[in-house]
Write a protein that holds these residues in place. Structure first.
Motif, short mmCIF file in Angstrom:
data_model
loop_
_atom_site.label_atom_id
_atom_site.label_comp_id
_atom_site.label_asym_id
_atom_site.label_seq_id
_atom_site.Cartn_x
_atom_site.Cartn_y
_atom_site.Cartn_z
N ASP A 111 -32.14 32.81 5.82
CA ASP A 111 -32.69 31.79 6.70
C ASP A 111 -32.40 32.10 8.16
O ASP A 111 -33.26 31.90 9.02
N ALA A 112 -31.21 32.61 8.45
CA ALA A 112 -30.84 32.91 9.83
C ALA A 112 -31.60 34.10 10.39
O ALA A 112 -32.07 34.06 11.54
N VAL A 113 -31.76 35.15 9.59
CA VAL A 113 -32.43 36.34 10.12
C VAL A 113 -33.95 36.25 10.03
O VAL A 113 -34.65 37.10 10.57
N SER A 114 -34.46 35.21 9.40
CA SER A 114 -35.91 35.00 9.36
C SER A 114 -36.42 34.41 10.66
O SER A 114 -37.63 34.29 10.86
N ASN A 115 -35.51 34.05 11.54
CA ASN A 115 -35.88 33.54 12.86
C ASN A 115 -36.61 34.65 13.63
O ASN A 115 -36.10 35.77 13.73
N PRO A 116 -37.78 34.38 14.19
CA PRO A 116 -38.52 35.44 14.89
C PRO A 116 -37.81 35.95 16.15
O PRO A 116 -38.13 37.02 16.65
N PHE A 117 -36.81 35.23 16.63
CA PHE A 117 -36.09 35.65 17.82
C PHE A 117 -34.83 36.46 17.49
O PHE A 117 -34.13 36.91 18.39
N TYR A 118 -34.54 36.62 16.22
CA TYR A 118 -33.37 37.41 15.81
C TYR A 118 -33.70 38.89 15.90
O TYR A 118 -34.74 39.34 15.41
N THR A 119 -32.81 39.66 16.50
CA THR A 119 -32.96 41.11 16.58
C THR A 119 -32.19 41.73 15.42
O THR A 119 -31.00 41.47 15.25
N THR A 120 -32.85 42.57 14.67
CA THR A 120 -32.26 43.18 13.48
C THR A 120 -31.00 43.97 13.83
O THR A 120 -30.92 44.59 14.87
N SER A 121 -30.01 43.95 12.94
CA SER A 121 -28.76 44.69 13.04
C SER A 121 -27.88 44.26 14.21
O SER A 121 -27.07 45.03 14.69
N THR A 122 -28.05 43.03 14.67
CA THR A 122 -27.17 42.49 15.70
C THR A 122 -26.36 41.35 15.10
O THR A 122 -26.68 40.86 14.02
N SER A 123 -25.35 40.93 15.82
CA SER A 123 -24.50 39.84 15.33
C SER A 123 -25.32 38.59 15.07
O SER A 123 -26.25 38.28 15.81
N VAL A 124 -24.96 37.89 14.01
CA VAL A 124 -25.63 36.64 13.67
C VAL A 124 -24.91 35.53 14.44
O VAL A 124 -23.76 35.21 14.14
N THR A 125 -25.58 34.97 15.42
CA THR A 125 -24.97 33.93 16.26
C THR A 125 -25.60 32.56 16.02
O THR A 125 -25.37 31.65 16.79
N SER A 126 -26.37 32.44 14.99
CA SER A 126 -27.05 31.20 14.68
C SER A 126 -26.05 30.09 14.35
O SER A 126 -25.20 30.24 13.48
N LYS A 127 -26.17 28.98 15.04
CA LYS A 127 -25.31 27.83 14.77
C LYS A 127 -25.61 27.25 13.40
O LYS A 127 -24.72 26.76 12.71
N ARG A 128 -26.85 27.34 13.00
CA ARG A 128 -27.25 26.83 11.68
C ARG A 128 -26.61 27.65 10.56
O ARG A 128 -26.15 27.11 9.56
N PHE A 129 -26.59 28.98 10.74
CA PHE A 129 -25.96 29.85 9.75
C PHE A 129 -24.47 29.56 9.68
O PHE A 129 -23.89 29.43 8.59
N ASP A 130 -23.83 29.45 10.83
CA ASP A 130 -22.40 29.16 10.88
C ASP A 130 -22.10 27.83 10.19
O ASP A 130 -21.15 27.72 9.42
N ALA A 131 -22.93 26.84 10.46
CA ALA A 131 -22.74 25.52 9.82
C ALA A 131 -22.93 25.61 8.30
O ALA A 131 -22.19 24.98 7.54
N SER A 132 -23.90 26.41 7.87
CA SER A 132 -24.13 26.58 6.42
C SER A 132 -22.93 27.24 5.75
O SER A 132 -22.52 26.83 4.66
#
Length: 143
Positions: A111-132
């Motif tokens: 769900d976090a990396v499906s974000n169109p603004f996520y750059t592949t192979s970079t740190s996952v900084t999504s607050k939603r992912f962290d909350a999950s």
């Protein structure tokens, strides 16, 4: 229970590493970073192991990878070679329950990396992912 959750990329670069203990946050982060990277050898061994039968399906759940005196590292790997690791301070539930935990962990990552603004192979900084991940850890009674 779960004291650390980590996601490692295809080249073993840390995409996400969070420690769920209150004391010594910086020191714990370095200690768990080391523990997770030590477990990578076991991941490589299990992935490289030959399959028993020609038609055998690749199992993404790798089981316990690396026991230490105080912790045990469990792992899973995706079809795209993204590694998911959980460090626990005591024996968790059964293997089937660990598989479900990793499925939920993987789903949160997808769900976090499906974000169109996520750059592949970079740190996952999504607050939603962290909350999950935090919800997953607290639902299992993190220490």
């Amino acid at each position: 229970m779960i004291v650390c959750a980590a996601v490692l990329g295809q080249t073993n670069n840390p995409l996400y590493l969070e420690v769920f203990q209150s004391k010594g946050k910086q020191e714990d982060a370095l200690k768990f970073h080391y523990i997770v990277h030590c477990a990578l050898d076991a991941v490589e061994e299990k992935v490289a192991a030959p399959r028993k039968a020609p038609g055998e399906v690749f199992d993404t759940y790798l089981g316990m990878l690396y026991p230490t005196e105080d912790f045990k590292v469990y792992g899973s790997i995706s079809n795209t070679r993204i590694k998911f690791m959980l460090v626990v301070d005591e024996m968790l539930q059964k293997e089937d329950e660990m598989r479900m935990i990793f499925k939920r962990f993987h789903t949160a990552y997808v769900d976090a990396v499906s974000n169109p603004f996520y750059t592949t192979s970079t740190s996952v900084t999504s607050k939603r992912f962290d909350a999950s991940v935090r919800t997953l850890v607290t639902s299992l009674g993190a220490s």
